[in-house]
Design a protein around this motif. Sequence first.
Motif, PDB file in Angstrom:
ATOM      1  N   PHE A  36       0.874  -1.167   0.005  1.00  0.00           N
ATOM      2  CA  PHE A  36       0.002  -0.105  -0.072  1.00  0.00           C
ATOM      3  C   PHE A  36       0.746   1.215   0.255  1.00  0.00           C
ATOM      4  O   PHE A  36       2.045   1.409   0.584  1.00  0.00           O
ATOM      5  N   ARG A  37       0.446   2.298  -0.736  1.00  0.00           N
ATOM      6  CA  ARG A  37       0.941   3.589  -0.569  1.00  0.00           C
ATOM      7  C   ARG A  37       0.944   4.217   0.883  1.00  0.00           C
ATOM      8  O   ARG A  37       0.020   3.992   1.413  1.00  0.00           O
ATOM      9  N   GLN A  39      -0.109   6.638   3.455  1.00  0.00           N
ATOM     10  CA  GLN A  39      -1.549   7.329   3.850  1.00  0.00           C
ATOM     11  C   GLN A  39      -1.388   8.337   4.688  1.00  0.00           C
ATOM     12  O   GLN A  39      -0.288   8.524   5.351  1.00  0.00           O
ATOM     13  N   LEU A  44       0.846   2.601   8.740  1.00  0.00           N
ATOM     14  CA  LEU A  44       0.270   1.176   7.912  1.00  0.00           C
ATOM     15  C   LEU A  44       0.579   0.077   8.835  1.00  0.00           C
ATOM     16  O   LEU A  44      -0.306  -0.659   8.709  1.00  0.00           O
ATOM     17  N   VAL A  49      -4.272  -0.392   7.767  1.00  0.00           N
ATOM     18  CA  VAL A  49      -4.459   0.279   6.377  1.00  0.00           C
ATOM     19  C   VAL A  49      -5.929   0.768   6.104  1.00  0.00           C
ATOM     20  O   VAL A  49      -6.920   0.065   6.368  1.00  0.00           O
ATOM     21  N   CYS A  50      -6.083   2.018   5.773  1.00  0.00           N
ATOM     22  CA  CYS A  50      -7.262   2.481   5.679  1.00  0.00           C
ATOM     23  C   CYS A  50      -8.127   1.699   4.608  1.00  0.00           C
ATOM     24  O   CYS A  50      -7.793   1.179   3.724  1.00  0.00           O
ATOM     25  N   LEU A  53      -8.022   2.863   0.978  1.00  0.00           N
ATOM     26  CA  LEU A  53      -6.745   2.009   0.281  1.00  0.00           C
ATOM     27  C   LEU A  53      -6.854   0.664  -0.192  1.00  0.00           C
ATOM     28  O   LEU A  53      -6.578   0.043  -1.273  1.00  0.00           O
ATOM     29  N   GLU A  56      -9.316   0.663  -3.121  1.00  0.00           N
ATOM     30  CA  GLU A  56      -8.404   0.921  -4.214  1.00  0.00           C
ATOM     31  C   GLU A  56      -7.585  -0.254  -4.669  1.00  0.00           C
ATOM     32  O   GLU A  56      -7.645  -0.454  -6.002  1.00  0.00           O
ATOM     33  N   LYS A  57      -6.974  -0.971  -4.014  1.00  0.00           N
ATOM     34  CA  LYS A  57      -6.174  -2.070  -4.253  1.00  0.00           C
ATOM     35  C   LYS A  57      -6.989  -3.215  -4.899  1.00  0.00           C
ATOM     36  O   LYS A  57      -6.368  -3.839  -5.777  1.00  0.00           O
ATOM     37  N   GLN A  62     -15.799   1.076  -2.349  1.00  0.00           N
ATOM     38  CA  GLN A  62     -15.541   1.216  -0.874  1.00  0.00           C
ATOM     39  C   GLN A  62     -16.778   0.253  -0.180  1.00  0.00           C
ATOM     40  O   GLN A  62     -16.437  -0.417   0.703  1.00  0.00           O
ATOM     41  N   TRP A  86     -12.489   7.469   9.166  1.00  0.00           N
ATOM     42  CA  TRP A  86     -11.853   6.230   8.467  1.00  0.00           C
ATOM     43  C   TRP A  86     -11.710   5.117   9.344  1.00  0.00           C
ATOM     44  O   TRP A  86     -11.195   5.358  10.378  1.00  0.00           O
TER      45      TRP A  86
END
Length: 106
Positions: A36-37, A39, A44, A49-50, A53, A56-57, A62, A86
């Motif tokens: 994951f990028r 955040q 992380l 992890v949100c 994300l 998205e992956k 959502q 979140w």
Amino acid sequence: IGNMSSKETSLAAFRALASDRRLAILDWLRDPKAHFRPQVDGDLVKDGVCGLLIAEKLGVSQPTASEHLKILQQAGLLQGKRIRQWTFYRRDEAAIAKLKQALRAL
């Protein structure tokens, strides 16, 4: 997981693992920095992890990702943590270890 028996807990975990997408989520969360990028909020590794994300992956909406995450959380395989609006998710390593132990016992 609350007042569920160990058999009910195992069944919930097996149902949760019966999805390639949920297996992928658990795999990615094993090493979140590799998958994951960075955040804005939350670490992380420490916070998780949100969900955004993760959606998205996965390449899904959502709400779809939230349903997968809810199933994993109800099975006790993920822990969720709220930061602002979140939810951040990380693996529950103790629960995963117990499940692996139960599988070996079978």
